[in-house]
Design a protein around this motif. Structure first.
Motif, mmCIF file in Angstrom:
data_model
loop_
_atom_site.group_PDB
_atom_site.id
_atom_site.type_symbol
_atom_site.label_atom_id
_atom_site.label_comp_id
_atom_site.label_asym_id
_atom_site.label_seq_id
_atom_site.Cartn_x
_atom_site.Cartn_y
_atom_site.Cartn_z
ATOM 1 N N THR A 101 -14.387 -33.779 -5.476
ATOM 2 C CA THR A 101 -14.397 -32.150 -7.219
ATOM 3 C C THR A 101 -15.699 -31.603 -6.511
ATOM 4 N N PHE B 9 -13.200 -28.260 -1.852
ATOM 5 C CA PHE B 9 -12.058 -28.194 -3.384
ATOM 6 C C PHE B 9 -12.542 -27.675 -3.996
ATOM 7 N N TYR B 10 -13.812 -27.238 -5.332
ATOM 8 C CA TYR B 10 -13.751 -26.606 -6.059
ATOM 9 C C TYR B 10 -13.525 -25.035 -6.064
ATOM 10 N N LYS C 278 -10.656 -23.755 -4.694
ATOM 11 C CA LYS C 278 -9.220 -23.337 -4.300
ATOM 12 C C LYS C 278 -8.391 -23.207 -6.483
ATOM 13 N N ILE C 279 -10.168 -23.936 -6.487
ATOM 14 C CA ILE C 279 -9.622 -23.539 -8.643
ATOM 15 C C ILE C 279 -10.350 -22.248 -8.760
ATOM 16 N N TRP D 47 -9.382 -25.544 -14.539
ATOM 17 C CA TRP D 47 -7.922 -26.632 -13.473
ATOM 18 C C TRP D 47 -7.117 -26.104 -15.790
ATOM 19 N N VAL E 69 -4.023 -29.829 -5.370
ATOM 20 C CA VAL E 69 -5.327 -29.485 -4.275
ATOM 21 C C VAL E 69 -6.013 -30.502 -3.420
ATOM 22 N N ASP E 70 -5.572 -32.413 -4.138
ATOM 23 C CA ASP E 70 -5.919 -33.398 -2.626
ATOM 24 C C ASP E 70 -5.020 -32.962 -2.151
ATOM 25 N N ILE F 73 -3.821 -30.160 -0.087
ATOM 26 C CA ILE F 73 -3.883 -29.233 0.618
ATOM 27 C C ILE F 73 -5.056 -29.590 1.377
ATOM 28 N N TYR G 192 -5.174 -20.715 -1.167
ATOM 29 C CA TYR G 192 -4.309 -20.990 -2.325
ATOM 30 C C TYR G 192 -3.407 -20.048 -2.766
ATOM 31 N N ASP H 167 0.115 -22.056 -2.506
ATOM 32 C CA ASP H 167 0.723 -21.747 -3.898
ATOM 33 C C ASP H 167 2.431 -22.004 -3.806
#
Lengths: 224, 82
Positions: free
Chosen positions: A19, A24-25, A27-28, A55, B45-46, B48, B61, B65
């Motif tokens: 995380t 990773f983050y 993408k959020i 998220w 997300v993992d 991806i 993303y 999506d």
């Protein structure tokens, strides 16, 4: 809009090291949301929890809007949390109970958020415990007809979780609110629908499960 | 890589995030990650990130999506491999 959306995250199931990785983050979180974390109020929240908090808000917002726009696609960075307010004296405590249910988030322990998605503006309430994060989203700042529940269960099997969260919601509706002959189905878009005598009640419900925690929310009526 | 080769590798990427091993063994391009494979959305997300590592590609993303079923996952990966 008559809708609701929720999401629950089990903090026992997240990968903390992953995380914290930018790949990773990113993408959020949007760039603005990463800047939001620099505000002094967020020192009480570890970064990995901040990421999963956002998220859960975004996923809740997606569920809220999906009921209205079935073609909506979930792109987390485009669901932007523009404001997030942490209660005074906030600290992350143990869930410490098997289950809890409530209406509104009136005890002052919830974080209040605002989310922008294109032209939509939505509002969130989130509860953070050491074991979990719950978020609920509405298009109204007033959550006083929003009912919610959180429960720990022993199984992580998706089918068991799915049945458990439906049972948890139906119990609340039957025992606390007197509903009879109710069932929950999913419509062709995968959105849960509350039926009474096989007819749509029009009461929006949202269900969520992750790892060993489940949650529901529903909204009885708009006050405004 | 052919679509079938991508699919074979994709199974390995998805495997840690689904308990529905029977469905995983029989996936096709119409298989939905959440509805059919019961993958929790929190793991998307993992998947991806793992796909990026598996195929040595980058997936925004904005594109990710679209990765809701196996066929669209293969579309995205195949486009990035060009």
């Amino acid at each position: 809009m008559i809708s609701t959306g929720n999401d629950i995250i089990s903090l026992n199931a997240i990968n903390v090291a992953r995380t914290k990785q930018p790949r990773f983050y990113s993408k959020i979180l949007s760039g603005n949301e990463r800047s939001l974390y620099d505000e002094p109020q967020f020192t009480a929240i570890p970064f990995e929890i901040f990421v999963w908090l956002l998220w859960s808000i975004k996923e809740s917002a997606y569920k809220f809007l999906k009921r209205i726009d079935q073609k909506l696609i979930f792109t987390p960075v485009k669901f932007e949390v523009t404001q997030l307010e942490i209660p005074a004296g906030f600290s992350i405590i143990n869930f410490g109970q098997h289950e809890t249910e409530g209406i509104d988030f009136a005890d002052g322990s919830a974080l209040k958020g605002t989310i922008a998605i294109g032209t939509y503006k939505l509002y969130s309430r989130s509860l953070i415990y050491k074991q979990l994060i719950l978020s609920v989203v509405d298009d109204n700042k007033n959550f006083d007809t929003t009912c919610w529940g959180i429960k720990s269960i022993s199984s992580t099997a998706p089918d068991t979780q799915s049945a458990a969260v439906r049972g948890f919601l139906l119990n609340r509706l039957q025992n606390a609110l007197g509903f009879k002959d109710i069932t929950i189905n999913k419509n062709p878009d995968g959105i849960p629908v509350l039926l009474q005598a096989s007819k749509d009640t029009g009461i929006p419900v949202s269900l969520s499960h992750h790892d060993c925690v489940i949650a529901y929310c529903f909204k009885l009526a708009n006050q405004d | 890589m052919t679509r079938q080769e991508i699919l074979t590798e994709l199974k390995k990427v998805i495997a840690p995030y689904t308990t529905n091993k029977e469905m995983l063994a029989n996936i096709n391009e119409d298989t939905d990650l959440i509805r059919d494979l019961k993958i929790n959305s929190a793991n998307l997300v993992d998947i991806i990130i793992d796909a990026e590592a598996q195929y040595n590609i980058e997936i925004d993303y904005d594109v990710a999506d679209k990765m809701m079923n196996v066929g669209t996952c293969i579309d995205v990966i195949s486009e990035r491999l060009k």
